[in-house]
Write a protein that holds these residues in place. Structure first.
Motif, PDB file in Angstrom:
ATOM      1  N   SER A 176      -3.207   7.989   4.157  1.00  0.00           N
ATOM      2  CA  SER A 176      -2.964   6.545   4.170  1.00  0.00           C
ATOM      3  C   SER A 176      -1.600   6.202   4.743  1.00  0.00           C
ATOM      4  O   SER A 176      -1.442   5.183   5.424  1.00  0.00           O
TER       5      SER A 176
ATOM      6  N   PHE B 118      -2.153   4.993 -10.427  1.00  0.00           N
ATOM      7  CA  PHE B 118      -1.557   4.210  -9.342  1.00  0.00           C
ATOM      8  C   PHE B 118      -2.353   4.352  -8.042  1.00  0.00           C
ATOM      9  O   PHE B 118      -2.491   3.389  -7.283  1.00  0.00           O
ATOM     10  N   SER B 119      -2.889   5.535  -7.755  1.00  0.00           N
ATOM     11  CA  SER B 119      -3.675   5.717  -6.534  1.00  0.00           C
ATOM     12  C   SER B 119      -4.963   4.896  -6.583  1.00  0.00           C
ATOM     13  O   SER B 119      -5.362   4.272  -5.594  1.00  0.00           O
TER      14      SER B 119
ATOM     15  N   THR C 109       0.831  -1.207   0.000  1.00  0.00           N
ATOM     16  CA  THR C 109       0.000   0.000   0.000  1.00  0.00           C
ATOM     17  C   THR C 109       0.863   1.253   0.000  1.00  0.00           C
ATOM     18  O   THR C 109       0.652   2.187  -0.792  1.00  0.00           O
TER      19      THR C 109
ATOM     20  N   TYR D 109      -6.385  -2.541  -4.764  1.00  0.00           N
ATOM     21  CA  TYR D 109      -5.608  -3.505  -3.981  1.00  0.00           C
ATOM     22  C   TYR D 109      -6.133  -3.577  -2.553  1.00  0.00           C
ATOM     23  O   TYR D 109      -6.327  -4.655  -1.982  1.00  0.00           O
ATOM     24  N   GLY D 110      -6.372  -2.410  -1.959  1.00  0.00           N
ATOM     25  CA  GLY D 110      -6.872  -2.392  -0.597  1.00  0.00           C
ATOM     26  C   GLY D 110      -8.231  -3.048  -0.470  1.00  0.00           C
ATOM     27  O   GLY D 110      -8.510  -3.758   0.502  1.00  0.00           O
TER      28      GLY D 110
ATOM     29  N   SER E 217      -0.862   4.029   8.031  1.00  0.00           N
ATOM     30  CA  SER E 217      -0.005   2.851   7.875  1.00  0.00           C
ATOM     31  C   SER E 217       0.916   2.659   9.074  1.00  0.00           C
ATOM     32  O   SER E 217       1.229   1.527   9.447  1.00  0.00           O
TER      33      SER E 217
ATOM     34  N   ASN F 223      -4.148   1.358  -6.142  1.00  0.00           N
ATOM     35  CA  ASN F 223      -3.911   1.109  -4.720  1.00  0.00           C
ATOM     36  C   ASN F 223      -5.228   0.905  -3.982  1.00  0.00           C
ATOM     37  O   ASN F 223      -5.346   0.039  -3.101  1.00  0.00           O
TER      38      ASN F 223
ATOM     39  N   LEU G  66       2.852   1.755  -3.367  1.00  0.00           N
ATOM     40  CA  LEU G  66       2.049   2.306  -4.453  1.00  0.00           C
ATOM     41  C   LEU G  66       1.717   3.782  -4.197  1.00  0.00           C
ATOM     42  O   LEU G  66       1.691   4.592  -5.127  1.00  0.00           O
ATOM     43  N   ASP G  67       1.457   4.116  -2.942  1.00  0.00           N
ATOM     44  CA  ASP G  67       1.120   5.490  -2.595  1.00  0.00           C
ATOM     45  C   ASP G  67       2.294   6.423  -2.881  1.00  0.00           C
ATOM     46  O   ASP G  67       2.131   7.503  -3.470  1.00  0.00           O
TER      47      ASP G  67
ATOM     48  N   ASN H 272      -6.997   6.705  -0.587  1.00  0.00           N
ATOM     49  CA  ASN H 272      -6.474   6.397  -1.914  1.00  0.00           C
ATOM     50  C   ASN H 272      -7.436   6.802  -3.024  1.00  0.00           C
ATOM     51  O   ASN H 272      -7.006   7.288  -4.076  1.00  0.00           O
TER      52      ASN H 272
END
Length: 418
Positions: free
Chosen positions: A126, A183-184, A25, A190-191, A130, A187, A28-29, A94
């Motif tokens: 994010s 990309f955001s 995460t 993905y999350g 994290s 992400n 990618l961020d 994201n």
């Protein structure tokens, strides 16, 4: 009663929360963030017709407003993550960042670009969340190493992001914003499908505006004897760090005459050095020295690295400072590890929100301080023509942080002795 998100996670079976999930995460961020670093200052200068000195002042304003939004929103999102879990806050952040990058890619003037920076300051939580995620899933003694791995994810993102952003920016300065948006949003996907929740319901705390507002969040730092000094170190650490995004592109363009591609490759080199230290060396360093002494070592490396950056008259001399600066990351991981042991598991999100407020205060001061210092240093009326003045100021900030860190080491030694 469980939430729909938790029910879906349970049905997917068995993805136990682990640091590896949050590394992706963060990677990618930061990759998305790195894409726009080489081009945002140039886009601002282009809107101003090529006026670099005025561009430095406008970028300082952008950075200050972004930090103000972080100062106001960080504690709210940190406390919210203590209440609803880390995963929903990360997903919301994201998605918001992805849409914000689209807005900035389409911005027809500085006003719209300014609005984009305001939104990114609100949604850019994010990474802060994290840190709380890591505290949820890692024993106290393993947190400095885990935070080092998180720093390595930062480094990997900065290896790829600025390099790609610099190269794409040579074709079109708006193209990196579109890639960052992609990309955001990737992400966020993905999350949604992969990232598990890290905070069980029995470790969650009720949401309170008293604790969530910036003043209330800072009260947490005063309530623990060890946190106030750590907060001071964090403030000086982040005030020094603000010199990098605020001044680097303008500094490198003015002093070394680098184009976007060279700036991107240099930032990628910084990322490589950072990833090597944070991914492979922080664990052994902290294990051998202990977190307090590792904190001191990292601050010394940072002060020396900034001094090299500020005094380097050529590009190759600037590159000499990159591996030295990489060891500054040891201080960040050690600081986070020490701070996370000072509060209860139910307060990790509140702690990160409070530290975000401290970072926000540094962010309110730093962009204006460093861009104005740079503008003054290159101005016709400057008594001392030193374009590296922002980095020399940053080095002095870390020297001051060393004084506070010495007191922290003595306090931890007294605790260990008793």
């Amino acid at each position: 009663m469980t939430t729909d998100s938790e029910d879906r996670t349970a049905r997917r079976g068995a993805r136990a929360p682990a640091p590896a999930f949050i590394m992706v995460t963060v990677g990618l961020d930061v990759l998305a963030l790195g894409l726009i670093i080489p081009v945002l200052p140039r886009l601002v200068v282009d809107f101003l017709g090529g006026d670099t000195e005025q561009g430095a002042e406008i970028l300082g304003l952008f950075g200050t407003v972004w930090a103000l939004m972080q100062f106001l929103a960080g504690p709210v999102l940190g406390s919210l993550s203590d209440r609803v879990g880390r995963r929903p806050v990360i997903l919301l952040s994201n998605v918001g960042l992805g849409l914000d990058y689209v807005l900035m890619a389409l911005a027809p003037n500085l006003s719209w670009l300014f609005v984009g920076r305001i939104i990114s300051g609100i949604t850019g939580a994010s990474i802060t969340t994290s840190f709380a995620y890591i505290a949820d899933v890692t024993p106290a003694e393993g947190r400095p190493k885990a935070y080092g791995m998180l720093g390595a994810a930062f480094g990997i993102g900065f290896i790829v992001g600025p390099a790609i952003g610099g190269l794409l920016g040579n074709f079109d300065p708006r193209l990196p914003f579109w890639c960052a948006a992609g990309f955001s949003l990737l992400n966020a996907a993905y999350g949604w499908f992969v990232l598990p929740e890290s905070l069980p319901r029995d470790r969650r705390a009720g949401f309170s505006w008293r604790r969530a507002n910036p003043v209330g969040a800072l009260a947490l730092l005063r309530s623990r004897p060890g946190l106030l000094g750590l907060a001071g170190i964090s403030f000086l650490f982040n005030l020094a760090h603000e010199s990098l995004p605020a001044a680097f592109v303008l500094y490198a363009t003015y002093r070394y005459h680098w184009d976007k591609g060279m700036i991107g490759l240099t930032l990628a080199g910084v990322g490589v050095c950072s990833a090597v230290v944070q991914g492979g060396l922080i664990g052994p360093i902290v294990g051998r020295l202990g977190a307090p002494r590792a904190l001191v070592l990292g601050l010394v490396a940072g002060a020396v690295g900034f001094a090299i950056y500020g005094l380097a008259e050529t590009g190759p001399l600037f590159w000499v400072g990159m591996p030295v600066m990489a060891f500054w990351g040891v201080a960040g991981a050690a600081l986070q590890g020490i701070a996370s042991t000072e509060v209860d598991p139910t307060e990790q999100g509140q702690l990160q929100g409070a530290l975000q407020s401290v970072r926000g205060i540094a962010g309110l001061i730093g962009p204006g301080l460093y861009t104005l210092a740079f503008a003054y240093a290159i101005g016709a009326g400057a008594d001392w023509h030193q374009p590296g003045l922002p980095y020399l100021i940053a080095a002095l900030c870390l020297v001051a942080a060393l004084g506070l860190a010495g007191a922290t080491v003595r306090r931890r030694r007294a605790i260990e002795a008793t």
